[in-house]
Design an enzyme around this catalytic site. Structure first.
Site, PDB file in Angstrom:
ATOM      1  N   GLN A  87       0.819  -1.218   0.000  1.00 43.42           N
ATOM      2  CA  GLN A  87       0.000   0.000   0.000  1.00 43.42           C
ATOM      3  C   GLN A  87       0.845   1.257   0.000  1.00 43.42           C
ATOM      4  OE1 GLN A  87      -1.388   0.675   4.473  1.00 43.42           O
ATOM      5  NE2 GLN A  87      -1.619  -1.492   3.877  1.00 43.42           N
ATOM      6  N   ARG A 132      -4.131   0.679  -2.302  1.00 44.69           N
ATOM      7  CA  ARG A 132      -3.492  -0.642  -2.301  1.00 44.69           C
ATOM      8  C   ARG A 132      -2.877  -0.965  -3.659  1.00 44.69           C
ATOM      9  NH1 ARG A 132      -7.758  -0.612   1.083  1.00 44.69           N
ATOM     10  NH2 ARG A 132      -7.323  -1.358   3.200  1.00 44.69           N
TER      11      ARG A 132
END
Length: 408
Positions: free
Chosen positions: A96, A281
């Site tokens: 992420q 993400r």
């Protein structure tokens, strides 16, 4: 000052034993991933000032200046601007990045204007704040952080000898650093999923074989093979191969600024971050991956991550220096029989006993009068306390005390 009652978050990647061991509690058999300390609305700590338990967020909302101090309210608003955690990873977290403040403000306003529900699975921005964070290891802690030098990544990928990775090696050799990293990450995340699943499987087998041979990338290869076992076929496994593999020893830390791709793999640590839920993400997750927005936020710079070690001052405070103001984290290593360490006052703080036993004592002055709460608290390992701004406290005992506050 107030003893905190904290909530444990049971995310699937959490360890079943690390946080119970820290707290001296019996494991339940369920994962216990994060112990939250602070006033985040998702799971605020609770205190009791004699009228029954109350959420710390509600206590602060009732008297922001009294709890946080006028300067903290002026700079950060009428709320505690950080969240303090104990994080216990037994399997990898998602790969992420976090936006900077301008990106978060614009992204949140855009999604609000378009009427994207705040709980929609494809929503990127839950709030208008940035999310810089720091992780400090309590046990050996492994993770991925920032892009490796492209030449080294080309060497690592080439050694896998997987045909479908060879065009990626060519990209790394053919373009300037930032262009190569952007083009490669884009190619990985937009590739045909079935073809990418085959690439991940072949790369994982090769990484497992190479990890057993030793060499400079042995630990990284082992980590990538493990990621593939947890997330078979996930493009994030190949994206992870672009990043530095990092192993922190207890007491070492990493600061993660905006746009830096990262993932925690395993270990126990204390984490502090600005209050935000904004996460974009890159993979290693079944959750939504917004590739265009991700590519807009990622910083395509390479280099070895800077491992932070605390710097001590004359009063015994060991500071982990970071370039942001919403949080400031330090520790005290206390020895029984030594004089108490006066803790700086003037800002709200959360104190965590990470080992041993720590005694906290309120220092009374003519200005502070009788103060609020008990005059003394003893914290065992895993216990924590909240100290409002203006209350002067000193710490003594035989243990390690982490101090989370704001930079004023």
């Amino acid at each position: 000052m107030d003893r905190l009652a904290n909530t444990v978050r049971p995310y699937a990647w959490g360890s079943t034993t690390a946080i119970p061991e820290l707290l001296g509690a019996r494991p339940t058999g369920e994962p216990q991933a994060e112990l939250w300390m602070g006033a985040h609305p998702g799971a605020p700590s609770r205190i009791d000032r004699g009228t029954g338990p109350a959420a710390l967020s509600d206590v602060i909302a009732a008297d922001p200046e009294g709890e946080l101090g006028p300067e903290a309210v002026r700079r950060f608003g009428p709320r505690l601007p950080f969240l303090f955690k104990v994080l216990a990873a037994d399997s990898p977290l998602s790969l992420q990045v976090h936006p900077d403040l301008a990106q978060a403000t614009a992204g949140y306003a855009d999604e609000e204007a378009r009427g994207v529900p705040i709980d929609a699975p494809h929503r990127n921005y839950k709030d208008a704040n940035h999310k810089p964070e720091l992780i400090c290891a309590l046990t050996p802690f492994t993770g991925l952080c920032g892009f490796r030098d492209p030449n080294e990544t080309a060497e690592l990928l080439a050694a896998l000898d997987v045909d479908s990775l060879k065009p990626y090696v060519d990209i790394l050799h053919a373009h300037p650093e930032s262009d190569a990293l952007r083009e490669l990450l884009t190619a990985v995340l937009t590739a045909d999923r079935d073809a990418m699943a085959e690439t991940v499987e072949a790369a994982a087998h090769a990484a497992e074989r190479l990890s057993a041979l030793g060499g400079p990338y042995a630990d990284a290869y082992a980590a990538y093979a493990s990621l593939a076992r947890h997330f078979p076929g996930d493009p994030g496994v190949i994206a992870a191969m672009l990043l530095n593999h990092v192993r922190l020893q207890p007491g070492e830390a990493l600061f993660l600024g905006a746009g830096v791709p990262h993932a925690y793999i395993d270990g126990l640590g204390v984490e502090i971050m600005a209050n935000s839920d904004n996460v974009l993400r890159c993979g290693l997750t079944p959750k939504h991956v917004d590739v265009p927005e991700l590519l807009r936020v990622v910083r395509f710079d390479s280099g070895a991550p800077a491992v932070l070690r605390p710097e001590a001052d004359a009063d015994g405070e060991e500071l982990y220096a970071t370039p942001i103001d919403e949080f400031r984290i330090s520790r005290y290593v206390l020895t029984e029989g030594a004089a108490g360490h006066p803790l700086p006052s003037g800002a709200p703080q959360i104190l965590l006993c990470a080992s041993g036993t720590v005694r906290l004592r309120t220092v009374r002055t003519a200005e502070t009068g009788t103060g609020q709460g008990p005059g003394e608290l003893t914290l065992a390992r895993g216990e924590s306390a909240y100290v409002p701004a203006g209350e002067r406290v000193e710490a003594a005992g035989d243990g390690t005390l982490f101090r989370a506050t704001v930079a004023l």
